[in-house]
Design a protein around this motif. Structure first.
Motif, mmCIF file in Angstrom:
data_model
loop_
_atom_site.group_PDB
_atom_site.id
_atom_site.type_symbol
_atom_site.label_atom_id
_atom_site.label_comp_id
_atom_site.label_asym_id
_atom_site.label_seq_id
_atom_site.Cartn_x
_atom_site.Cartn_y
_atom_site.Cartn_z
ATOM 1 N N LYS A 76 36.051 47.422 49.520
ATOM 2 C CA LYS A 76 36.210 45.987 49.799
ATOM 3 C C LYS A 76 35.628 45.219 48.381
ATOM 4 C CE LYS A 76 34.885 45.854 54.791
ATOM 5 N NZ LYS A 76 34.033 45.030 55.530
ATOM 6 N N ASP A 77 35.095 46.021 47.358
ATOM 7 C CA ASP A 77 34.694 45.569 45.998
ATOM 8 C C ASP A 77 36.142 45.142 45.130
ATOM 9 O OD1 ASP A 77 31.878 45.581 46.675
ATOM 10 O OD2 ASP A 77 31.868 47.579 45.927
ATOM 11 N N VAL A 78 36.937 45.953 45.647
ATOM 12 C CA VAL A 78 38.087 46.029 44.401
ATOM 13 C C VAL A 78 39.207 45.425 45.292
ATOM 14 C CG1 VAL A 78 39.974 47.329 43.580
ATOM 15 C CG2 VAL A 78 37.456 48.002 43.438
ATOM 16 N N ILE A 79 39.341 45.176 46.472
ATOM 17 C CA ILE A 79 40.646 44.587 47.266
ATOM 18 C C ILE A 79 41.147 43.372 47.005
ATOM 19 C CG2 ILE A 79 39.518 44.171 49.481
ATOM 20 C CD1 ILE A 79 41.868 45.447 50.975
ATOM 21 N N PHE A 80 40.056 42.432 46.733
ATOM 22 C CA PHE A 80 40.527 41.180 46.806
ATOM 23 C C PHE A 80 41.048 40.833 44.944
ATOM 24 C CE2 PHE A 80 38.403 40.647 50.782
ATOM 25 C CZ PHE A 80 39.106 39.819 51.250
ATOM 26 N N TYR A 81 40.580 41.599 44.335
ATOM 27 C CA TYR A 81 41.154 41.608 42.894
ATOM 28 C C TYR A 81 42.731 42.022 43.143
ATOM 29 C CZ TYR A 81 36.460 41.119 41.344
ATOM 30 O OH TYR A 81 34.989 40.675 41.187
ATOM 31 N N ILE A 82 42.939 43.104 43.815
ATOM 32 C CA ILE A 82 44.311 43.459 43.822
ATOM 33 C C ILE A 82 45.139 42.474 44.497
ATOM 34 C CG2 ILE A 82 45.799 45.101 44.691
ATOM 35 C CD1 ILE A 82 43.462 47.259 44.562
ATOM 36 N N LEU A 83 44.837 41.791 45.533
ATOM 37 C CA LEU A 83 45.431 40.717 46.169
ATOM 38 C C LEU A 83 45.878 39.557 45.502
ATOM 39 C CD1 LEU A 83 43.821 40.558 49.614
ATOM 40 C CD2 LEU A 83 45.485 42.026 49.076
ATOM 41 N N ALA A 84 44.985 39.382 44.304
ATOM 42 C CA ALA A 84 45.157 38.368 43.279
ATOM 43 C C ALA A 84 46.795 38.325 42.776
ATOM 44 C CB ALA A 84 44.203 38.087 42.190
ATOM 45 N N PHE A 85 47.228 39.739 42.552
ATOM 46 C CA PHE A 85 48.456 39.666 41.870
ATOM 47 C C PHE A 85 49.571 39.163 42.854
ATOM 48 C CE2 PHE A 85 45.978 42.573 39.691
ATOM 49 C CZ PHE A 85 46.426 42.716 38.496
ATOM 50 N N ALA A 86 49.311 38.865 44.088
ATOM 51 C CA ALA A 86 50.471 38.497 45.012
ATOM 52 C C ALA A 86 50.271 36.985 45.311
ATOM 53 C CB ALA A 86 50.364 39.231 46.477
ATOM 54 N N VAL A 213 43.328 31.828 39.131
ATOM 55 C CA VAL A 213 42.519 30.973 40.295
ATOM 56 C C VAL A 213 42.326 31.941 41.246
ATOM 57 C CG1 VAL A 213 42.757 29.372 41.986
ATOM 58 C CG2 VAL A 213 43.680 28.817 39.714
ATOM 59 N N GLY A 214 43.316 32.989 41.669
ATOM 60 C CA GLY A 214 43.168 33.949 42.568
ATOM 61 C C GLY A 214 42.226 35.070 42.242
ATOM 62 N N PHE A 215 42.494 35.488 40.898
ATOM 63 C CA PHE A 215 41.695 36.867 40.555
ATOM 64 C C PHE A 215 40.166 36.330 40.447
ATOM 65 C CE2 PHE A 215 39.958 39.801 37.323
ATOM 66 C CZ PHE A 215 40.531 41.123 38.036
#
Length: 274
Positions: A76-86, A213-215
């Motif tokens: 969970k600590d990493v997943i939202f950083y990955i989502l930022a690419f989309a 913004v997302g990252f």
């Protein structure tokens, strides 16, 4: 200032002319584009904003799909950083198709007011039309996209809930400050896009700014509208009060970021050169 007025009228008379890209040219470009939006029929403005509210939903849908795929594989600590690419996909669709997105319009529509070509009342009315269109489009996409995504099993209720929780979990003051940064960056994006007309360059600029913004996890009122509204209708974790609180704070923060840190500062700085 008279020179600036002449340049604006020239740009309004020849909206498709090739321009050099000095900071003065960009100000003229932004002012003329803002004035043109005021001149558009209000029905057209609303429909364009509604389209943007629908199209930004594809960012939410991709976030939900990626989260559903990665939630058992990535912490969970990493997943939202990955989502930022989309995250930038919906923005690319909206901006290249010229739909009206509130956060891109905050600075653009405030500039004619600063230049005394439009009133604050006219600004608030036009903002209201754009916001309503964006939000209604978002509601439609959250409902329809959410149901279709769940039926296709490409997203899950757990993913919808976790995305909504991630957006709303910070303290309201943090959301407000974060929204100011998001509004600031989105208004800067509008200025940067005036410096280039080449499609690939525009896509790169859009991607870099919206990825940031997302990252960083900054709060965008229109994407966040879909994320939180979907959490409200598909999970029991959020209340109507939670949604309204988030939405009000995010809209205010985005507006302040665009108007104060971009429109006002850049207008005062550049207009003094004329």
């Amino acid at each position: 200032m008279a020179k600036l007025e002449k340049e604006i009228e020239k740009a309004l008379d020849n909206p498709h002319q090739e321009k050099t890209r000095s900071e003065e040219d960009i100000l003229v470009d932004q002012l003329s584009e803002g004035i043109e939006t005021y001149r558009d029929k209000k029905t057209s403005v609303f429909l364009s904003a509604l389209t943007a509210g629908l199209e930004i939903g594809f960012s939410f849908l991709l976030l939900g799909i990626l989260h559903n795929i990665l939630k058992e594989r990535v912490s969970k600590d990493v997943i939202f950083y990955i989502l930022a690419f989309a995250y930038p996909i919906g923005f690319i669709i909206i901006i290249l198709s010229k739909s009206l997105l509130f956060t891109e319009q905050t600075s653009l529509l405030a500039l004619p007011v600063l230049h005394k070509r439009r009133s604050i009342g006219e600004l608030l009315k036009l903002w209201g039309i754009v916001i309503c269109g964006n939000l209604i489009g978002g509601y439609i996409f959250a409902f329809a996209g959410g149901h279709i995504g769940l039926a296709l099993e490409i997203i899950s209720v757990d993913s919808i809930g976790e995305i909504a929780y991630h957006v709303t979990r910070p303290h309201n003051l943090i959301i407000f400050g974060s929204s100011i940064f998001a509004g600031w960056l989105m208004a800067v994006l509008s200025w940067l896009l005036s410096s280039t007309k080449e499609t690939i360059s525009r896509i790169v600029v859009i991607y870099i700014i919206t990825f940031t913004v997302g990252f960083a996890g900054f709060h965008h009122s229109i994407v966040g509208n879909i994320e939180v509204f979907a959490g409200l209708i598909f999970t029991s974790e959020l209340s109507v009060a939670d949604y309204l609180s988030f939405q009000g704070i995010a809209l205010l923060g985005n507006a302040i970021g665009g108007v104060v840190f971009v429109a006002a500062l850049r207008y005062r700085t550049i207009a003094s050169n004329f």
